[in-house]
Design an enzyme around this catalytic site. Structure first.
Site, short mmCIF file in Angstrom:
data_model
loop_
_atom_site.label_atom_id
_atom_site.label_comp_id
_atom_site.label_asym_id
_atom_site.label_seq_id
_atom_site.Cartn_x
_atom_site.Cartn_y
_atom_site.Cartn_z
N ASP A 292 0.83 -1.23 0.00
CA ASP A 292 0.00 0.00 0.00
C ASP A 292 0.86 1.27 0.00
O ASP A 292 0.61 2.19 -0.79
CB ASP A 292 -1.06 0.00 1.11
CG ASP A 292 -0.55 -0.08 2.54
OD1 ASP A 292 0.67 -0.28 2.73
OD2 ASP A 292 -1.38 0.06 3.47
N SER B 114 -6.05 -4.60 12.87
CA SER B 114 -6.37 -3.17 12.67
C SER B 114 -7.37 -2.61 13.67
O SER B 114 -8.29 -1.88 13.31
CB SER B 114 -6.88 -2.93 11.25
OG SER B 114 -5.86 -3.18 10.34
N ASP C 95 -5.61 -0.23 5.93
CA ASP C 95 -6.44 -0.60 7.09
C ASP C 95 -7.64 0.33 7.22
O ASP C 95 -8.77 -0.11 7.43
CB ASP C 95 -5.61 -0.55 8.38
CG ASP C 95 -4.36 -1.41 8.29
OD1 ASP C 95 -4.29 -2.26 7.38
OD2 ASP C 95 -3.46 -1.23 9.13
C1 GLA Z 1 0.02 -2.57 8.40
C2 GLA Z 1 -0.20 -1.16 7.86
C3 GLA Z 1 -0.80 -1.21 6.46
C4 GLA Z 1 0.00 -2.12 5.54
C5 GLA Z 1 0.27 -3.47 6.20
C6 GLA Z 1 1.21 -4.33 5.40
O1 GLA Z 1 -1.23 -3.20 8.58
O2 GLA Z 1 -1.05 -0.43 8.72
O3 GLA Z 1 -0.89 0.10 5.94
O4 GLA Z 1 1.20 -1.51 5.14
O5 GLA Z 1 0.82 -3.32 7.50
O6 GLA Z 1 0.61 -4.72 4.20
#
Ligand code: GLA
Length: 402
Positions: A52, A140, A189
């Protein structure tokens, strides 16, 4: 309340009537009719890991483990929230938002700051907050806390008057996390928590911000999360280090290829041409990102025709790449994936940032009992830790509840 160690309460305690009663008991002056309930889900990423912030592709699904707030708006420019599981209460003034201090209140405070900075009118409130989403386990919970806070801070009429959209709420929540809380995460997320749709994963192009729903083949397969229960060692410093490596690679390539703004603009042939200018470790990181984007598109095709065996091969490649090229897996996550894939027809990989946290699995429904039993038993034997097996549904994004 029925508290679990990681801030989780029972689903029944989060039913709207139970939440209303919990708030009314703490705020006797609040008229029941004035109480609003807002919710925001956690997420699991199907594929597209560490892409991302490289402006690539991700495929997360919002899940039916979520944060809920019952709140009554006030005119005193003060936010106060009480946690249902612990009774802990924290607050802040909207006109004097405190700096982040490694506390859960940093998330609502950060969102209040980001919304205000964007010129959106925010309002004080009193609230109780409950969650079925385990905190700090890689699903998340922070994004869910941010999106629930955004919906609580903005009155529904204000939302309509300002024509704010769910993507904007996701971006402002990401800004809260980046600039207020101080974690340089990407948009995935908050996007998933804000824009998820029931029964689907969401394909997001992080460069154009175009997105679309991808139905999950959940008639014969269940979406299952396994929590490794292992602490996320070195999590944020290693995360920021990976991000910095990718950015340095882009800077090197852009010196000769000025059109290149992110790894999304780089393919394997171009990466090869710059091999001499990049150290071997950085090349491996870039290779992961470039190939992972390709796997996301392939996974979408296979999911749409229900070919879970093909998805399982992509999950295996993604996991191996995160383990060997991006180096963000852990012994515990590797063990969970190895055990899961011993059950025929199962797709499994680590999900999220890595260094602990969870795996995502598509498990044939007929094998669910065997899957759970095997994971719990073999993981305990291999790691000495207790895994948690959570069968989840893909859920809708954040918003008010009737
Ligand atoms: C965490 C970050 C996301 C993403 C993932 C890995 O969840 O918050 O933004 O970078 O790691 O894909």
């Amino acid at each position: 309340m029925n508290a679990a160690p990681d801030g989780v309460v029972q689903r029944a305690d989060l039913e709207p009537d139970a939440l209303r009663a919990a708030l009314a008991a703490r705020e006797p002056a609040a008229a029941t009719a004035a109480i609003r309930i807002v919710r925001a889900p956690g997420r699991v990423n199907l594929i597209g890991e560490h892409t991302d912030y490289n402006l690539g592709l991700v495929l997360p699904a919002a899940i039916d483990l979520e944060v809920r707030l019952a709140l009554v708006a006030t005119d005193d420019r003060r936010v106060e929230i009480e946690l249902l599981d612990s009774g802990e209460r924290e607050g802040f003034d909207l006109d004097e938002i405190p700096a982040a201090a490694d506390r859960w209140i940093d998330y609502p405070a950060g969102v209040a700051w980001a919304l205000s900075e964007a010129g959106l009118p925010v309002r004080g409130f009193r609230a109780v907050l409950g969650s079925t989403l385990p905190m700090a386990s890689g699903l998340s919970s922070s994004a869910a806390m941010e999106l629930a806070s955004a919906w609580a801070l903005l009155d529904p009429p204000e939302l309509e008057a300002h024509g704010i959209d769910r993507m904007r709420l996701a971006q402002l929540s990401q800004r809260a996390e980046n600039a207020h809380v101080g974690v340089s995460s990407g948009l995935m997320d908050q996007f998933a928590s804000s824009l998820g749709r029931a029964g689907s994963a969401m394909l997001l192009d992080c460069r154009s911000l175009e997105y679309r729903e991808v139905r999950l083949p959940l008639d014969d397969h269940a979406l299952v999360v396994c929590d490794s229960g292992s602490p996320r060692r070195l999590g944020s410093s290693e995360y920021n280090a990976r991000r910095a490596q990718c950015e340095r690679a882009v800077a090197v390539i852009a010196r000769e290829e000025p059109a290149v703004r992110s790894l999304r603009d780089v393919d394997l042939a171009m990466l090869d041409r710059f091999a001499d200018g990049l150290d071997a470790e950085t090349r491996r990181r870039c290779e992961h990102v470039i190939r992972e984007n390709e796997r996301v598109l392939a996974a979408v095709d296979h999911l749409e025709v229900g070919d879970v065996d093909a998805v399982a091969r992509l999950f295996a490649e993604s996991h191996a790449s995160l383990r060997d090229l991006y180096e963000v897996s852990s012994d515990e996550l590797d063990a969970l994936v190895e055990i899961a894939t011993s059950i025929p027809g199962t797709a499994a990989r680590m999900t999220g940032a890595g260094f602990g946290g969870c795996t995502v699995n598509l498990v044939p429904r007929a094998e669910l009992a065997r899957f759970e039993d095997t994971i719990l038993r073999e993981y305990r034997a291999r790691s000495g830790l207790e895994a948690r097996v959570l069968v989840v549904e893909a859920a809708g994004g954040a918003g008010p509840m009737a």
